[in-house]
Design a protein around this motif. Structure first.
Motif, short mmCIF file in Angstrom:
data_model
loop_
_atom_site.label_atom_id
_atom_site.label_comp_id
_atom_site.label_asym_id
_atom_site.label_seq_id
_atom_site.Cartn_x
_atom_site.Cartn_y
_atom_site.Cartn_z
N PRO A 13 0.81 -1.23 0.00
CA PRO A 13 0.00 0.00 0.00
C PRO A 13 0.84 1.28 0.00
N ASP A 14 2.01 1.23 0.66
CA ASP A 14 2.84 2.42 0.76
C ASP A 14 3.97 2.45 -0.27
N GLU A 15 3.99 1.50 -1.19
CA GLU A 15 5.11 1.40 -2.14
C GLU A 15 4.98 2.44 -3.25
N LYS A 16 6.05 3.19 -3.47
CA LYS A 16 6.09 4.21 -4.52
C LYS A 16 6.44 3.56 -5.85
N LEU A 59 17.64 5.39 -7.05
CA LEU A 59 16.49 5.49 -6.15
C LEU A 59 15.98 4.08 -5.82
N PRO A 60 16.77 3.30 -5.11
CA PRO A 60 16.43 1.88 -4.89
C PRO A 60 15.18 1.67 -4.05
N HIS A 61 14.70 2.69 -3.36
CA HIS A 61 13.50 2.55 -2.52
C HIS A 61 12.21 2.73 -3.32
N ILE A 62 12.33 3.00 -4.62
CA ILE A 62 11.16 3.22 -5.48
C ILE A 62 11.09 2.09 -6.52
N ARG A 63 9.90 1.60 -6.79
CA ARG A 63 9.69 0.58 -7.82
C ARG A 63 9.55 1.27 -9.17
#
Length: 334
Positions: free
Chosen positions: A159-162, A186-190
């Motif tokens: 739900p919180d995934e960018k 930006l490894p924290h973003i899909r």
């Protein structure tokens, strides 16, 4: 008035921008009440040719012998052929000569943007050229919570995934290498790149980029249509399209119509329709793209989604149908 719409190799082009243009032309003529056929054996008044293969050439010659009026739709230029398929740069000059040969046999040309019109004029083509968008199906591309659920469920997103998306063939011209590099930073973003082309048909460096030389946060799911793609357009945190060269970019219109934040490379084709910080955001290099993408996912950029939708509405299928009627009627009066 009856128009023959002709697209050679429909099975091959169905997943490309020209394939979308075919669907849009048919819908535009329906909206304008213009009779048309896709069968060359039927009678017609105007040939509207969209491809440049050998069957297209034969049909063009036949139409000329019969005294039919001819419109050729200039979807391609030498510039957008480069940096695409294997050996495309080597054969680009030959491709350009082929384009000039076919385009010059028309009574009128249609091309999607003022930019592509300017390119064709620089080739020395002197027949009338109309800059007319391929259009956008506003009934298909819009904001939809149901489609967003389909998209997020398909990719099992938290739900919180960018999420940042792009849509296009696996071409360096499309900026696929910059897309991957921004994702690496930006490894924290899909990051999800929708689209497909046979891997054997593209250069080795791009092929390896798609197969293995990309970080774990990048997905290449291939060609996907329907509610998943449409949900991605309106449900992602940004549409990032770093293409170096386009004749229009139908996928950009689709994203605009979907109320999406748009991040583009600053290239001439988007003028005058798309303005930086008015209905989209533009960058020039990976550093700028990285800042824009991260800011978009964190909702630190001004919300331009409504302005983008209004821009797309200027290219609706009924508006394109009216413009096509004007071109055809002008042609028949000559």
């Amino acid at each position: 008035m009856k128009v023959l719409l002709y697209f050679e190799g429909q099975n091959i082009i169905s997943k490309s921008g020209i394939g979308q243009a075919m669907k849009h032309q048919m819908a535009a003529l329906d909206s304008a009440g213009i009779a048309y056929t896709t069968n060359p054996d039927e009678d017609y008044d105007i040939l509207h040719l969209n491809t440049i293969g050998p069957c297209s050439s034969a049909l063009l010659r036949s139409a000329r012998r019969k005294g039919k009026k001819i419109v050729v739709h200039a979807h391609s230029t030498e510039e957008d052929f480069r940096n695409s398929f294997l050996f495309s740069n080597s054969i680009a000059p030959v491709f350009k000569r082929r384009l000039i040969q076919i385009y010059s046999q028309a009574d009128h040309l249609i091309t999607p943007t003022p930019y592509s019109k300017k390119l064709l004029e620089s080739y020395g083509i002197s027949i009338p050229i109309h800059a007319l968008s391929n259009g956008i199906d506003l009934d298909r591309f819009h904001y939809s919570e149901a489609k967003i659920r389909d998209f997020r469920t398909y990719f099992q997103l938290r739900p919180d995934e960018k999420v940042v998306i792009s849509v296009g063939l696996f071409f360096k011209r499309k900026g696929i290498d910059d897309f991957v590099e921004v994702a690496r930073r930006l490894p924290h973003i899909r990051f999800i790149w929708f689209g497909h082309v046979p891997l054997y048909s593209i250069p080795r460096d791009v092929r390896q980029l798609v197969i293995r030389n990309h970080p774990a946060n990048v997905l290449f799911p291939g060609y996907i249509s329907g509610s998943v793609l449409e949900g991605a357009y309106c449900g992602a945190d940004a549409f990032f399209f770093p293409s170096h060269e386009e004749t229009e970019g139908i996928v950009v219109l689709e994203a605009l119509a979907s109320y999406q934040q748009i991040i583009l490379r600053d290239i001439p084709v988007y003028e005058p329709l798309l303005k930086d910080q008015v209905n989209c955001f533009k960058g020039h290099n990976v550093d700028e793209f990285t800042r824009l993408v991260e800011a978009s996912t964190e909702h630190r950029l001004p919300d331009l989604r409504t302005a983008g939708r209004i821009t797309a509405e200027l290219r609706s299928i009924p508006i394109i149908g009216k413009r096509l009627r004007e071109v055809y009627e002008q042609l028949l009066q000559e």
